[in-house]
Each structure stands twice: as structure tokens, then as C-alpha cells.
Design a protein around this motif. Sequence first.
Motif, PDB file in Angstrom:
ATOM      1  N   SER A 101       0.830  -1.212   0.000  1.00 46.36           N
ATOM      2  CA  SER A 101       0.000   0.000   0.000  1.00 46.36           C
ATOM      3  C   SER A 101       0.856   1.251   0.000  1.00 46.36           C
ATOM      4  CB  SER A 101      -0.914  -0.002   1.231  1.00 46.36           C
ATOM      5  OG  SER A 101      -1.774  -1.114   1.143  1.00 46.36           O
ATOM      6  N   TYR A 104       1.292   2.895  -3.218  1.00 45.11           N
ATOM      7  CA  TYR A 104       0.178   3.754  -3.654  1.00 45.11           C
ATOM      8  C   TYR A 104       0.206   5.114  -2.955  1.00 45.11           C
ATOM      9  CZ  TYR A 104      -2.513   0.005  -6.009  1.00 45.11           C
ATOM     10  OH  TYR A 104      -2.950  -0.981  -6.846  1.00 45.11           O
ATOM     11  N   ASN A 138       5.279  -1.272  -6.911  1.00 47.70           N
ATOM     12  CA  ASN A 138       5.416   0.064  -7.515  1.00 47.70           C
ATOM     13  C   ASN A 138       6.341   0.949  -6.689  1.00 47.70           C
ATOM     14  OD1 ASN A 138       3.361  -0.170  -9.719  1.00 47.70           O
ATOM     15  ND2 ASN A 138       2.023  -0.528  -7.955  1.00 47.70           N
ATOM     16  N   LEU A 206      -6.484   4.257   2.296  1.00 49.81           N
ATOM     17  CA  LEU A 206      -6.554   3.312   1.175  1.00 49.81           C
ATOM     18  C   LEU A 206      -7.975   2.772   1.119  1.00 49.81           C
ATOM     19  CD1 LEU A 206      -3.061   2.201   1.993  1.00 49.81           C
ATOM     20  CD2 LEU A 206      -3.723   2.673  -0.358  1.00 49.81           C
ATOM     21  N   ASN A 211      -8.401   4.369  -4.385  1.00 58.55           N
ATOM     22  CA  ASN A 211      -7.324   3.402  -4.658  1.00 58.55           C
ATOM     23  C   ASN A 211      -6.910   3.320  -6.129  1.00 58.55           C
ATOM     24  OD1 ASN A 211      -7.453   2.947  -1.977  1.00 58.55           O
ATOM     25  ND2 ASN A 211      -8.495   0.988  -2.099  1.00 58.55           N
ATOM     26  N   LYS A 214      -4.945   6.302  -7.144  1.00 58.24           N
ATOM     27  CA  LYS A 214      -3.585   6.217  -6.600  1.00 58.24           C
ATOM     28  C   LYS A 214      -2.727   5.298  -7.462  1.00 58.24           C
ATOM     29  CE  LYS A 214      -4.693   6.457  -1.657  1.00 58.24           C
ATOM     30  NZ  LYS A 214      -4.765   7.880  -1.488  1.00 58.24           N
ATOM     31  N   HIS A 215      -3.300   4.188  -7.884  1.00 56.83           N
ATOM     32  CA  HIS A 215      -2.550   3.246  -8.722  1.00 56.83           C
ATOM     33  C   HIS A 215      -2.116   3.943 -10.014  1.00 56.83           C
ATOM     34  CE1 HIS A 215      -2.277  -1.101 -10.487  1.00 56.83           C
ATOM     35  NE2 HIS A 215      -1.124  -0.482 -10.444  1.00 56.83           N
TER      36      HIS A 215
END
Length: 623
Positions: A101, A104, A138, A206, A211, A214-215
Motif C-alpha cells: 500500500s 500507492y 510500484n 486506502l 485506490n 492512486k494506482h
Amino acid sequence: MVKAIIAGSAGEKKLLLGNEAIARGALEAGISSATAYPGTPSTEIIEAIAEVARDYGIYVEWSTNEKVALEIGIGVSMMGLRALVAMKHVGLNVASDPLMSLGYTGVIGGLVVVSADDPNAHSSQNEQDNRIYGIHANIPVFEPSTVQEAKDLTRELFDLSEEFQMSVILRTTTRLAHSRSQVVFGEVVRPNREAVFHRDPEKWALLPPYNLAKHRDVLVKLDKLSEHLSSFRFNTVEKVDGDVAVVTSGVAYNYVKEALEELDLALSVFKLASVYPLPRKLALEALSYGKVIVVEELEPVLEWQLKVLAYEEGMKAEIHGKDLFPRVGELNKELVKAGLSRALGIRYEAPPAVMPSVELPRRPPVLCPGCGHRSTYYAVKIAAQRLRVKPVYANDIGCYTLGFYPPYQMADFTWSMGSSIGIGLGIARFSKEPVVAFIGDSTFFHAGIPALINAVYNRTPMLVIVMDNGITAMTGHQPHPGSGVGVFGEEKPAIRIEEVARAAGVKFVEVVDAYDIIAMRDAVERAIKYMREAGEPAVIVSRRPCALMVLREKRRRGESIKRYTVMKEKCINCGICVDRFACPAIVREGDGKVTIIPDLCTGCGVCATICPAKAIREVEVDE
Ligand code: SF4
Ligand code: SF4
């Protein structure tokens, strides 16, 4: 504890371990917090920071586990401060939930997560390549090639982390973490920022409405970072004429340099400190060569990315990597020379492996003399014999894992932190034989408690023996929540394992002195009978401080150390002490008689209690 080797002024040169260099880099970056769970090859980072933390006003702790260590780092970053979090590679598995998380949300204060990987699995259960975690989460991944670079890169990654509002993974490997080299110091920055909670629910929460956005955002950031990294000073190109480029990262760069020199070859070398995302422009430049040879340890992380990029851009470079170099174990100069030679069609004969002139006897690793784990195993084995049961022995990660080896062979499996109880739960559901799970004190706090609660809640009959030696012994005596001391040796409220077990609802909880074999045997018998009758878990805390720690303390205080000796006239040579109890201080002499090596004996006295002929007694020895 190491000395305060990382203290010193700008311009000073010191011989540092790679891990100490990372610690120094973090000081130069002005960190406010450093958290970790100990694990080889990462442990010295926090040890080095702890030595100077109070002088610089840095918060430092050994956390209960890596997930907690990372969560603290995230919280510190939310306050706008810089945080370093360190762990060994498998620790990142434990921390992976918040990590995924974190990719993100990003960060406010710079957040560097050190993942110390262990190619060759020198002291680990696997050799996973955590560069892949960066791709998965990420989160950008960087890898230093030298000890100096470990310091400099650590410092600059905090700036980069804040500039892009992304946490970063600094991936090292055992070779670099434990290499020693001269390092030139920069300026230390005392943490001087005002801590302010950056209230931004949209950033930190989150939740479904945010979400996916954010991705998308993080993917855009990664693209921008990829452009930026082509001018990142740690990504370097050493160009020569020719149509072959070598792309490499981390310690593999050093093997490439040596190999090229010894083969008398001149090839362009792209050394990438940023392994994810790839520095796009530099990667394209490398792909403009006719032949690209990728030299990296473990998984083909650079190779995969280069092949994808070449395909997308329609570039025709011939890309080699794991077709030339092994995907298992560490690289070395000879492997790299052999791989480069194959790629270039050069005749190369690897030198014959150097055989040591003296063939050392192969010995399994052993528990230390005086270790309470040995007497616990011994007592459990006797109890099982007396009850005529063949328990499934579930073992965990720690010194006591050595119970796997003869003569004990009391580890039917050993998996990961806390798994002796967790996997044991599954077996206990179906096994006719009792399940006996061994777990250490630090590992119990790390990951054992949730599985124990599960055992209580789902009424799973199993015996959990917590081998409590008071410290995280295997990694070098770091304290844990049961130790009663903190990272500086200061007093803390010790959390008692037996109280945790009772609070979790375990009704059978006993604490036994690990050296008291009869008491332990009886407790194990009672516990196995209880769990079979009640259908519920039982817990025995087998307590004795780590023998090495006790010895060290005694020596520090100038106290005398007891020793034991075998009275030859009484010994009936039954072999119980040497073959079945197997204290390494007890050996057979040339005549087959047993004797105790005084320098190895810690004076625990357990051998005297198990000798049927009462042939072992205490002796006075001046230190
Ligand atoms: S007293 Fe006996 S069991 Fe203990 S360390 Fe010495 S030889 Fe080993
Ligand atoms: S256990 Fe006692 S009698 Fe048996 S070999 Fe050892 S010292 Fe001798």
C-alpha cells in the motif's frame, strides 16, 4: 555492539562495512528514526546507528517484526521526518502488507527501506531477489556497487524519495553488506525538522474511492522517475568503441570490471544503480549496441525489463543474460569471465577449483555448549519415549533450528518466522501423533502470537514450547519485548511470554528451567496428556538465558566461571553425554574415553545431571 565507527567529521576516511556505510549515509541524510528487526545480513545497520543515535537525537529501536518496523517508518514519514527501515530479504515478506500500500500512498518525509538480500542463502531459508518486490509494489529499487556508494546512495535516496514523494527500496546483498572498504565521510545532518502530522485523508486512506486513482498516479510517477534517472549520478556509463555493451548492477559490477581486465577486453559498461524503474534514456542507449550482455545476480530483473523495452521500441539488439550466467547462487569473477567469453566466442578455460591442502572434517552446525535448547530437546525426547508417542516436531527460525541435526533430529520442518505454530496447526488438525512446536522467544513475539491465538480460538491441541533465552541470540543478542532492555541497554518493562499465553486463553501454561531435565520431562508429559484430554493447546516456556550472553556478562564482571570434568575412574563409557546429549565441550579421546574440553565448557552442569554413573563433577578453574 559495534563501536561508534560511523561518527566522524566530513572529509574523514574510515574503513567501514557496507552496512555501516548505509548507517553513515542515513546520518548524513538527517534521519529522525531507524527501525528494524535483526537478520543477517542487515543487522549491523541498526547496531551502528544505535551507537550514535542519542547524540544526534535519532529514535532507534529493534521492532517486534519487520512489518512493525516499516509501519513505524511510515508514521514518521507522515510527520514529515526521514526514516530508515532495515531488514533481511525474507523480512520484506513480513512487511509486504504495508509495503504494497505504501507504493500507492507515497510518503512525505524520505523513507528508505533497506532490503539486505542473501544470494547463495548463506544464512537464510531462500535466496529470493527482492528487486522484484519493487516492481510488484510500484516502489523504486536502487542497488549500490561499492561501500562508498552504499553511503552516498543512501544519503541521496532520501532527497529523491522526498522529491518524488515515493518510498524507495535500497537493495544490498551479503557481499556488499559485509565487505569492508575506505569511505570518505560527508556532513552529518542533525534531524532538525519540526514534526508535523500531514493530515491528508485522501493521500493516506486506502479506501475504494481513492485506490484506483492512486494506482494510476504511481504509474505516472514511475515514468517520470524513469526519465529523471537517466541523469542520476549513480547510473554511470563507461564507454569504449565497439558494438557490445555490458549492463550490470550491484556487486556484479565489480566482477564485470575484474573480468574485463583479466580477459583484456574493452567493452562499454552500463552500471545501473536504479534497477527499477530502468533509467529509460540510458537503457535505450545500451540497447543501441548490437549485443547487450546483462550481468546480474539471481533473477533476470534487468534483462526482463531491457527485453520488454527493446520489443516495445522495435530495437534489434541481441540481449543475453541468464543464458550465460547462473540464476542460482552468487556470481563471482570466474563465472562472469566464463559467461562473457561464451557471449563473445572467446576461448576461456576456467582455472581448476583450488582444493584446500587440508581436508577439514565435515561437522554439522551445533548448539553452543551450555545452551538451554539442548537440554530442552533432550528432555522432550525422553518424555516422548516414556509416553510412547512419536510427535511431529514443528520447528522455527532461530538457534534452536539446529535441533534439526543429529543426534536430536527434532525438526520435521522449519519454514519461516512463526510457522512452527502456524503450520503445526494444520498438522494437528489431522495428526494422530501429538504436534510439538518449538519457537524462540523473539520469534514468538515476532510472529508466533497470532498463530497461538488461533490455536486457542479454534481449540487446536498442540504443545508449544517457547525456548526463552531472553534475547534474539542468533543475530547477535538484540533485545526483544521480553528482554526487559532496549536498544541502548536501558531498562524496559519486560513482557512475559507466559502472561501473553495466559492472556491469549491458554489454560495449560508452565514455566520450566531449561537446565532442569526432570522438571522439563514431567512438564512435557503433563502437557501432552492435557492437550489430548482437553483438546486444547498447551504452552511450556523453557527459560534459561543464552549461555554466550551469560558468559560474556560474567567475564565483564570479572566473575569466575565454573567448569566440569569427567572422573575417569567412575565413567562407565555409556556415551550418553557425548552421543545423545552431544554437548560440543564433551569429546572422546584417542582411547575412546570421554573428556570435557575446559575452554569450551560453560559450567552449565547439565551433563552431570544426566550421567547415570555420576561421573561428572564441578571443578574450580581460575580464568
Ligand atoms: S557443564 Fe557439561 S553440558 Fe555444560 S557446557 Fe560443560 S560439558 Fe557441556
Ligand atoms: S554419561 Fe557419564 S558415564 Fe556415560 S560416558 Fe558420559 S561421563 Fe561417562
